[in-house]
Design an enzyme around this catalytic site. Structure first.
Site, PDB file in Angstrom:
ATOM      1  N   GLY A 140       0.806  -1.215   0.000  1.00  0.00           N
ATOM      2  CA  GLY A 140       0.000   0.000   0.000  1.00  0.00           C
ATOM      3  C   GLY A 140       0.839   1.265   0.000  1.00  0.00           C
ATOM      4  O   GLY A 140       2.037   1.223  -0.269  1.00  0.00           O
ATOM      5  N   ALA A 141       0.175   2.411   0.335  1.00  0.00           N
ATOM      6  CA  ALA A 141       0.797   3.739   0.175  1.00  0.00           C
ATOM      7  C   ALA A 141       1.348   3.827  -1.247  1.00  0.00           C
ATOM      8  O   ALA A 141       2.528   4.101  -1.465  1.00  0.00           O
ATOM      9  CB  ALA A 141       1.877   3.986   1.223  1.00  0.00           C
ATOM     10  N   HIS A 184       4.260   1.437  -8.154  1.00  0.00           N
ATOM     11  CA  HIS A 184       3.269   0.363  -8.005  1.00  0.00           C
ATOM     12  C   HIS A 184       2.300   0.364  -9.192  1.00  0.00           C
ATOM     13  O   HIS A 184       1.934  -0.696  -9.704  1.00  0.00           O
ATOM     14  CB  HIS A 184       2.440   0.568  -6.734  1.00  0.00           C
ATOM     15  CG  HIS A 184       3.212   0.507  -5.452  1.00  0.00           C
ATOM     16  ND1 HIS A 184       3.404   1.607  -4.646  1.00  0.00           N
ATOM     17  CD2 HIS A 184       3.824  -0.524  -4.813  1.00  0.00           C
ATOM     18  CE1 HIS A 184       4.093   1.263  -3.572  1.00  0.00           C
ATOM     19  NE2 HIS A 184       4.375  -0.024  -3.649  1.00  0.00           N
ATOM     20  N   GLN A 226       7.254  -9.780   7.843  1.00  0.00           N
ATOM     21  CA  GLN A 226       8.485  -9.395   7.138  1.00  0.00           C
ATOM     22  C   GLN A 226       9.184  -8.192   7.782  1.00  0.00           C
ATOM     23  O   GLN A 226      10.183  -7.703   7.257  1.00  0.00           O
ATOM     24  CB  GLN A 226       8.213  -9.148   5.655  1.00  0.00           C
ATOM     25  CG  GLN A 226       7.406  -7.910   5.331  1.00  0.00           C
ATOM     26  CD  GLN A 226       7.043  -7.863   3.855  1.00  0.00           C
ATOM     27  OE1 GLN A 226       6.245  -8.656   3.366  1.00  0.00           O
ATOM     28  NE2 GLN A 226       7.635  -6.938   3.112  1.00  0.00           N
ATOM     29  N   ASP A 268      12.925  -4.105  -5.621  1.00  0.00           N
ATOM     30  CA  ASP A 268      13.261  -5.092  -4.590  1.00  0.00           C
ATOM     31  C   ASP A 268      13.843  -6.312  -5.311  1.00  0.00           C
ATOM     32  O   ASP A 268      13.195  -7.352  -5.438  1.00  0.00           O
ATOM     33  CB  ASP A 268      12.009  -5.454  -3.790  1.00  0.00           C
ATOM     34  CG  ASP A 268      11.429  -4.243  -3.086  1.00  0.00           C
ATOM     35  OD1 ASP A 268      11.744  -4.026  -1.918  1.00  0.00           O
ATOM     36  OD2 ASP A 268      10.678  -3.486  -3.739  1.00  0.00           O
TER      37      ASP A 268
END
Ligand code: AMP
Length: 292
Positions: A33-34, A39, A63, A152
């Site tokens: 989110g955010a 994204h 995590q 990532d």
């Protein structure tokens, strides 16, 4: 069609089953989110590959380490819903932690050697938490495609490994890093940065660019490539976890030898108290900033 909000795992499973029953392929974009443009580029990528795209919004407790930012991680579900709707998502899955980790649960997905180097050294248990939640999401969605960001990089490598090893019939797609015009990789954690820290944070992408210039000029010495990035990061960072050159597939650091024609340069550092990561594959991707 209106964006569907799914809260329970059982609803997520039903919605994805129903999509497949209608003959639609299912794509999944896991996030915490955010949401930002990085994204959303994953959502658009998923939409090219699947008719039914579900974005998961879940700040996954397993995590985060005990001293990490789980409690203050930015959360904005209404804002996220509006953004993903405009990017073409069909549904959002935003479960409570207790639904993903019901009382008494104790099963974890343990990842092998890919979780050892780089961030694995500094975030014990992090990739086990990631692998566990991603496996749960894959099981619920039965997706044929899953899109993850190269931001990532280690996570992407681990998810690919997980999908192969656990026989998930899902294609894992890696999407390039989306950056601000000045090179800063978009991240939900950038919201933590003050204006001054935001400037300092440019040291990560500048470090990558400096190493990329050397690499483009023929430099293949691992130490010199690492040092070029480190030298820019050092004065800006509060602390540096690592700047490493590593095999882009196995993620094993190169030590002090010569690197190959494709080499991962990855870094993690604190700017103020905010831990940021960045990376590029030298020899494969253009540097974050145009080289002169
Ligand atoms: P997060 O919400 O930070 O867990 O990220 C969710 C997904 O978005 C992961 O696959 C990330 O790699 C990806 N992502 C985050 N930031 C970016 C970015 N700047 N560019 C591309 N993908 C990103």
């Amino acid at each position: 069609m209106a964006l569907e909000l799914l809260k329970l795992p059982v609803d997520m499973r039903r919605a994805c089953d129903a999509a497949r029953a209608r003959g639609e392929s299912v794509g999944i974009v896991p996030t915490m989110g955010a949401l930002h443009e990085g994204h959303l580029s994953l959502v658009r990528e998923a939409k090219k590959r699947a008719a039914f795209v579900v974005v998961t919004v879940f700040v996954n407790p397993t995590q985060f380490g005990p001293s990490e930012d789980f409690g203050r991680y930015p959360r904005d579900l209404p804002g996220d819903m509006a953004k993903v709707a405009s990017a073409g998502a069909t549904a959002v899955f935003a479960p409570e932690a207790s639904a993903m980790y019901p009382p008494g649960e104790e099963t974890r997905v343990k990842v092998g050697s890919l979780s050892v180097p780089l961030c694995g050294q500094y975030r014990p248990g992090h990739f086990e938490g990631v692998a566990t939640v991603v496996a749960k999401l894959f099981v619920l969605a039965g997706a044929s495609v899953a899109v993850f960001g190269r931001k990532d990089y280690q996570q992407l490598a681990i998810v690919r490994r997980l999908a192969t090893d656990l026989l998930f019939p899902v294609e894992v797609v890696g999407h390039p890093i989306v950056r601000e015009a000045d090179g800063l990789a978009l991240s939900s954690r950038n919201a933590y940065l003050s204006a001054e820290e935001r400037q300092k944070a440019l040291a990560l992408s500048k470090g990558l660019t400096a190493a990329a210039r050397l690499f483009a000029a023929g430099e293949r010495d691992a130490t010199l490539l690492r040092d070029a990035a480190f030298a820019l990061l050092k004065p800006a960072a509060t602390s540096i976890d690592y700047v490493d050159v590593a095999d882009p597939d196995e993620l094993t650091p190169h030590g002090n030898g010569a690197v190959g024609e494709r080499t991962l340069l990855a870094m993690a550092a604190r700017i103020g108290v905010t831990r940021l990561i960045d990376n590029m594959v030298l020899g494969e991707e253009p540097p974050p900033l145009a080289t002169k």
